[in-house]
Design an enzyme around this catalytic site. Structure first.
Site, short mmCIF file in Angstrom:
data_model
loop_
_atom_site.label_atom_id
_atom_site.label_comp_id
_atom_site.label_asym_id
_atom_site.label_seq_id
_atom_site.Cartn_x
_atom_site.Cartn_y
_atom_site.Cartn_z
N SER A 35 -15.05 55.29 47.68
CA SER A 35 -14.88 56.32 48.61
C SER A 35 -14.78 55.83 49.92
CB SER A 35 -15.94 57.24 48.26
OG SER A 35 -15.73 57.92 49.79
N TYR A 71 -24.16 59.34 47.68
CA TYR A 71 -22.75 59.27 46.35
C TYR A 71 -22.48 57.96 46.83
CZ TYR A 71 -17.82 60.27 45.99
OH TYR A 71 -16.54 59.62 45.98
N LYS A 113 -21.44 54.50 44.85
CA LYS A 113 -19.88 53.26 45.66
C LYS A 113 -20.05 52.27 45.36
CE LYS A 113 -17.45 56.42 44.16
NZ LYS A 113 -16.39 57.40 42.84
#
Lengths: 251, 251
Positions: free
Chosen positions: B115, B149, B153
């Protein structure tokens, strides 16, 4: 360096009963108050027994000790061959819990024990970094983790960066070289490149506890002539000035 | 590009019922055989229902499907606000399980959905990367994860590198920009910088499935004039040639 720093600070050391924990316990300057936390507990009465992955344990210890100036986070399965469950648990989750606890309890600073194995993949290269004119690795070199253990350490560095930027913690990540209880760099070939002596380790830790940096990643290695990792940033940002060099050491 | 590549390959897509999964399901070229895996299952009969964090599920699906040429690993909690448990589970552990399953089943290649949030911290800067003469970010820029998050990643990228170097997998990590089901970059201010159109996403995926690279990290973004992230490496290594640019798009 932070001009407000005095050696008269209180430090919580996780993994205090481990190899590096024990060396620091003895090697940090006398006025620094040490509080320990370890799964194994330990002889000094100021080492609590408990698991870093348990937020309630961290809360209990940090409430009992009163304010601490920094957490030195060493706790983890130290084996490069750590199984994935240990990397996920004591490694990644433990680091997240320690950083979150620091924020909850207004601890301003965490020093995180990362590992040279995050760039261990370069050791498959010929020539090695720092040899035959090849530059030494900086902390900005692309990560090349050689193990799941090293993947966990990279996740820990990323957690440190996140907590530094988004939660205002100061975080120094040290990619520690080879620390041996015998402290003798002549016993293994690789130690000529990777040795971090006990006194350089203690000095580097004091520098990291003092440094006026919000976030940084540094290699922890003695000034070995054959080192693979650059000390330029640790010298400039932390004032690290190692005394030892495996090349001139005799057993 | 890999000269042995044909579009006539079989691809297992995890997270096939998610937003990006559905776009790829429709957008990949026709001769490419799609097999899906998703917690939610889904309408096409070739989407299996199951959890990527369960090695037995991956083994069962990969045995049933017969040999696949690549796994496109999209499955994860897609929310930037994902709680830590989801980051640890579906995120980090799921990625590890998928990479390990690829090795066990002789799948030669994995494309991993990373991401743009791994460099989200730069969006607090003024000027932004790519604006007022400031260079765009390359994948070698220091990571600045803006969320747990994003930490997950980065751990996934590190796992990819580890499996590529130590287990001989080919791994391409795509730091995907903003993919919207409406595919309209005029609806949000940030999309002018971060939009990845459906057709550019599908093209980038085909390029990634073809690329003769052992490991690489690339930004997935359309050729938006105001993009923050460099496309130079994706163009050079993958042959990515995006069609879209948010600056010339009208709703």
């Amino acid at each position: 360096m932070d001009s407000s720093f005095s050696d008269n600070i209180r430090v919580l050391i996780t993994g205090a009963a481990g190899c590096i924990g024990q060396i620091l316990w003895k090697g940090l300057p006398e006025p620094m108050a040490r509080i320990g936390l370890d799964l194994a507990g330990g002889a000094p009465s100021s080492v609590y027994t408990g698991d870093c992955t348990d937020a309630a344990v961290l809360d209990r210890v940090l409430r009992k000790t009163g304010p601490v100036d920094a957490i030195v986070h060493l706790a983890a399965d130290p084996r490069v061959e750590s199984p994935w469950a240990a990397v996920q648990g004591a490694g990644i989750d433990g680091t997240r819990q320690v950083l979150a606890a620091a924020v909850r309890h207004d601890v301003p600073r965490v020093v995180y024990a990362s590992s040279n194995h995050v760039v261990g993949g370069y050791e498959a290269d010929d020539p090695l970094p720092g040899q035959d004119g090849r530059p030494r690795l900086t902390a900005q070199a692309e990560p090349r983790p050689d193990s799941l253990y090293a993947v966990g350490k990279l996740a820990g560095e990323a957690l440190g960066r996140y907590y530094a930027e988004q939660h205002g913690l100061r975080v120094v990540c040290l990619r520690i070289g080879s620390v041996r209880s015998h402290d003798d760099p002549t016993r293994e070939e690789r130690l000529r490149r990777t040795w971090l002596s006990h006194r350089d380790l203690a000095h580097l830790m004091v520098c990291s506890l003092r440094a006026a940096v919000d976030f940084g990643v540094y290699y922890g290695v003695s000034a070995n002539a054959q080192r693979m990792w650059s000390l330029a940033h640790a010298r400039a940002d932390l004032g690290y000035a190692p005394d030892d060099n495996a090349a001139v050491h005799t057993a």
